[in-house]
Write a protein that holds these residues in place. Structure first.
Motif, mmCIF file in Angstrom:
data_model
loop_
_atom_site.group_PDB
_atom_site.id
_atom_site.type_symbol
_atom_site.label_atom_id
_atom_site.label_comp_id
_atom_site.label_asym_id
_atom_site.label_seq_id
_atom_site.Cartn_x
_atom_site.Cartn_y
_atom_site.Cartn_z
ATOM 1 N N LEU A 23 0.823 -1.211 0.000
ATOM 2 C CA LEU A 23 0.000 0.000 0.000
ATOM 3 C C LEU A 23 0.858 1.263 0.000
ATOM 4 N N GLN A 24 1.917 1.263 0.800
ATOM 5 C CA GLN A 24 2.811 2.423 0.839
ATOM 6 C C GLN A 24 3.485 2.634 -0.506
ATOM 7 N N TYR A 25 3.930 1.559 -1.119
ATOM 8 C CA TYR A 25 4.575 1.634 -2.430
ATOM 9 C C TYR A 25 3.593 2.161 -3.481
ATOM 10 N N GLU A 26 2.358 1.678 -3.421
ATOM 11 C CA GLU A 26 1.332 2.130 -4.368
ATOM 12 C C GLU A 26 1.024 3.606 -4.183
ATOM 13 N N ARG A 27 0.986 4.048 -2.928
ATOM 14 C CA ARG A 27 0.750 5.476 -2.674
ATOM 15 C C ARG A 27 1.856 6.330 -3.303
ATOM 16 N N GLU A 28 3.082 5.894 -3.150
ATOM 17 C CA GLU A 28 4.208 6.660 -3.691
ATOM 18 C C GLU A 28 4.179 6.730 -5.218
ATOM 19 N N LEU A 29 3.694 5.645 -5.835
ATOM 20 C CA LEU A 29 3.644 5.606 -7.301
ATOM 21 C C LEU A 29 2.334 6.155 -7.868
#
Length: 208
Positions: A23-29
């Motif tokens: 989820l954190q990675y998706e938010r950043e991208l």
């Protein structure tokens, strides 16, 4: 029916959830939340993630296959970046470890049953946890992964119990459904304190 053994998933139960890393990675991208996990599930048995967790591909080959798999779905991600984040962001949850120790002290057998892969970070984390359990089953070492019924049967066999004598904790519904179909008592871990309170009721001893 008396519960003689408890089987714990690791990520999302004994360790912090890898889904939070996604989820954190998706938010950043700027990617829609849960996109990565949905695509892992959709790829199924033949997907790169599943093959990695069964020990069928090297990490290098996984990166190539996983990135290509998601690119084919129109999603630009880096499997290597995800794995690097997972290595540094999935710490042991003290409350879960305390519950494992209390269960063993009570005379119950305890197993870890995890879908995982082999690399230096993952292996060192598993080595730290291994001695905390009577049975320790890693998908990559046995060539099976949840929700394949055979991996639950293997866990019960090594514990010396029948499925109906075991409780199983996991944070993923599909994994729980397969265990429940075999006769296990299942507990979904969305909130660890709530799950441990439910497990306390199931086994009849205080774990929180």
């Amino acid at each position: 029916m008396s519960i003689l053994a408890v089987i714990f998933d690791l990520g999302g139960v004994v360790l912090d959830s890898p889904l939070e890393v996604f989820l954190q990675y998706e938010r950043e991208l700027g990617i829609t939340p849960h996109t990565v996990n949905r695509n892992i599930v959709a790829a199924g048995h033949a997907g790169a993630w599943s093959r990695l967790e069964r020990g069928e591909v090297s990490m290098k080959d996984f990166y190539l296959a996983f990135d290509a798999e998601l690119a084919a779905a129109g999603i630009a991600v880096s499997g290597e970046a995800i794995m690097r984040r997972l290595a540094s962001a999935t710490d042991v949850r003290p409350a879960a470890l305390a519950a494992v120790r209390a269960l063993r002290k009570s005379g119950r057998k305890v197993a870890a049953l995890t879908n995982n892969w082999v690399n230096e970070d993952q292996s060192s984390k598993m080595d730290v946890l291994r001695s905390e359990f009577d049975v320790f089953i890693e998908s990559t070492r046995v060539g099976l992964r949840k929700p394949d019924p055979r991996i639950y049967q293997l866990a019960c066999s090594q514990l010396g119990v029948e499925p109906h004598q075991a409780a199983f904790l996991d944070d993923i519904g599909l994994n729980l459904k397969a265990a429940r179909a075999l006769g296990m008592t299942t507990i979904k871990v969305e909130s660890l304190p709530v799950a441990l309170a439910e497990l306390s009721r199931v086994v009849g001893i205080a774990l929180t």
